[in-house]
Write an enzyme that holds these catalytic residues in place. Structure first.
Site, PDB file in Angstrom:
ATOM      1  N   GLU A  87       0.794  -1.328   0.040  1.00  0.00           N
ATOM      2  CA  GLU A  87      -0.073  -0.255  -0.019  1.00  0.00           C
ATOM      3  C   GLU A  87       0.725   1.388  -0.054  1.00  0.00           C
ATOM      4  OE1 GLU A  87      -3.029   0.302  -0.698  1.00  0.00           O
ATOM      5  OE2 GLU A  87      -3.661  -1.958  -0.299  1.00  0.00           O
ATOM      6  N   CYS A 221     -14.636   0.645 -13.814  1.00  0.00           N
ATOM      7  CA  CYS A 221     -14.911   1.969 -13.383  1.00  0.00           C
ATOM      8  C   CYS A 221     -14.119   2.953 -13.612  1.00  0.00           C
ATOM      9  CB  CYS A 221     -15.653   2.060 -12.072  1.00  0.00           C
ATOM     10  SG  CYS A 221     -16.780   3.466 -11.900  1.00  0.00           S
ATOM     11  N   CYS A 228     -19.248   0.125 -18.469  1.00  0.00           N
ATOM     12  CA  CYS A 228     -20.486  -0.060 -17.743  1.00  0.00           C
ATOM     13  C   CYS A 228     -21.225  -1.432 -18.159  1.00  0.00           C
ATOM     14  CB  CYS A 228     -21.604   0.997 -17.938  1.00  0.00           C
ATOM     15  SG  CYS A 228     -20.821   2.659 -17.660  1.00  0.00           S
ATOM     16  N   CYS A 231     -19.917  -4.055 -15.898  1.00  0.00           N
ATOM     17  CA  CYS A 231     -19.987  -3.654 -14.388  1.00  0.00           C
ATOM     18  C   CYS A 231     -20.870  -4.464 -13.568  1.00  0.00           C
ATOM     19  CB  CYS A 231     -20.106  -2.148 -14.329  1.00  0.00           C
ATOM     20  SG  CYS A 231     -20.055  -1.511 -12.424  1.00  0.00           S
ATOM     21  N   CYS A 237     -26.347   1.668 -10.253  1.00  0.00           N
ATOM     22  CA  CYS A 237     -25.502   3.038 -10.489  1.00  0.00           C
ATOM     23  C   CYS A 237     -26.399   4.203 -10.713  1.00  0.00           C
ATOM     24  CB  CYS A 237     -24.629   2.747 -11.587  1.00  0.00           C
ATOM     25  SG  CYS A 237     -23.463   4.268 -12.026  1.00  0.00           S
TER      26      CYS A 237
END
Length: 436
Positions: A87, A221, A228, A231, A237
């Site tokens: 991270e 996204c 889309c 997705c 959404c």
């Protein structure tokens, strides 16, 4: 990190150029339910989003080295360490670049205890407090260098705590799910994104869910080319729904585009200070160390190591740059180039440019090779609380350190210069031997 996924045709047809939009979407165009503090997910929405995202993630997650470490109870410490390292790296650069860095790092420092021996402050804190990673966000935040995002990632992924993680990818997904047009950089908006992400976290698989949310933002996204059609949560959404109702509204209108601050130009004199061992002569086999300086714990590249450098008010000539570096070496850790050491060589290596999101940094790079006077090592103590933190690093360890891309640019310039110089010296010797 955005994948080139085919975009669902919810905008204007490809053969019809859509009008350019230079303004924010008004409340009249996008019906909002109220202020951002009023947004929330219903119970049904939450369940659907959790189930759909986790199912998609199980089938489509990217194969990344830090994800291969078992999440079993006996492996939690190793998993926590891997999450922490990955991270921190991911906050600096792209996934594709981090993979090799991560592998090299883990080969050199496979555990937290190995890292603590290398004098990294955060790792030392953990080891000194008992050697085990804290498991809660509140305790993780007490460790130097760990912020809210990293704490949430470690707590959820390694220790299965049902806490949220919010990065740019998560902001993008949630802003589209709820069609949030508020400024995503505003403090109140950021706080609300954390609240909304917290509502969604799956209590049984919090780490996997957080990663699925980030994965979705990093792949399908995406910022400018959302997929889309593929997705898994397109049915929930709101931005997609609005775009189907009104051709002037687009999924990519969310999150709201914030006008970027004008990129400023800065100039820096960077001195790669190489200290030759007092018993060695200069050459390819010489023993030497480099001085590294730690950046402040707050601000740009906080807490990272770099070569001694000075910010300049404007572009400066060689004499002015050297004077600035000399003053810095003297005032920061009492290194007097006239009395403390003999200058073996001081060469102007060249210039390089490093681009940050809001800064265009031009670095003037020099190689300053010093030999201690009187066969003594240069090892000064800090004079006051304001003095900088610095250390010696030999060439082998310097090359394997997790340096920032800007510092690595400088080091690469120096290494290439040395190789060229050595090749020139070798060729001269060969030609001299031929003449004889």
């Amino acid at each position: 990190m955005d994948a080139g996924v085919e975009k669902k045709t919810v905008m204007s047809p490809k053969n019809k150029k859509r009008p350019r939009r230079n303004r924010e979407i008004s409340r009249k165009e996008v019906p909002l339910s109220g202020d951002i503090e009023d947004f929330s997910f219903t119970k049904d929405e939450t369940v659907q989003i959790r189930d759909s995202l986790l199912e998609w993630y199980d089938k489509n997650q990217r194969d990344l080295p830090w994800r291969r470490i078992s999440s079993g109870f006996d492996e939690r410490e190793k998993r926590a360490y891997a999450v922490w390292v990955s991270e921190v790296m991911l906050q600096q650069t792209r996934v594709s670049t981090v993979i090799d860095y991560f592998k090299r790092w883990m080969n050199k420092w496979p555990t937290l205890h190995h890292l603590a021996q290398a004098s990294l402050e955060g790792a030392k804190e953990v080891v000194e407090e008992g050697g085990s990673f804290p498991e809660t966000v509140s305790d993780l935040l007490k460790i130097k260098g760990i912020g809210e995002y990293t704490a949430g990632a470690i707590a959820s992924i390694a220790f299965k705590k049902a806490v949220p993680v919010v990065d740019g990818n998560v902001v993008r997904v949630i802003s589209r799910l709820k069609a949030i047009s508020a400024n995503p950089k505003d403090a109140a908006t950021v706080k609300s994104f954390w609240k909304l992400a917290g509502q969604l976290v799956d209590p049984c698989r919090p780490g996997d869910f957080n990663q699925s949310l980030m994965e979705l933002g990093a792949t399908l996204c995406s910022l400018s080319n959302p997929g889309c059609a593929a997705c898994p949560i397109s049915g929930q959404c709101h931005a997609l729904s609005l775009s189907r109702q009104n051709e002037s509204i687009h999924v990519t209108d969310y999150p709201t585009k914030v006008v970027k601050a004008k990129q400023r130009h800065e100039f820096s004199a960077v001195s790669v200070v190489e200290i030759l061992d007092c018993q060695e002569m200069m050459g390819p086999q010489s023993s030497s160390k480099y001085i590294l300086v730690k950046r402040p714990d707050e601000g740009l590249l906080a807490g990272l190591w770099e070569f001694p450098s000075v910010l300049l008010e404007k572009e400066a000539d060689l004499a002015s740059r050297r004077k600035a570096i000399d003053n810095f070496l003297q005032s920061s850790f009492n290194l007097d180039l006239k009395e403390s050491a003999r200058i073996v060589s001081r060469e102007d290596i060249g210039e390089c440019v490093h681009i940050f999101s809001h800064i265009h940094l031009k670095m003037y790079v020099e190689l300053l090779v010093l030999h201690p006077k009187g066969n003594k090592s240069i090892n000064y103590k800090k004079r006051n609380k304001e003095s900088i933190t610095w250390k010696y690093v030999d060439g082998i360890n310097l090359g394997s350190m997790g340096l920032t891309s800007g510092v690595r640019k400088v080091y690469t310039m120096v290494q290439k210069h040395k190789q060229t110089e050595q090749a020139t010296i070798t060729e001269r010797r060969r030609m001299t031997a031929v003449r004889r």
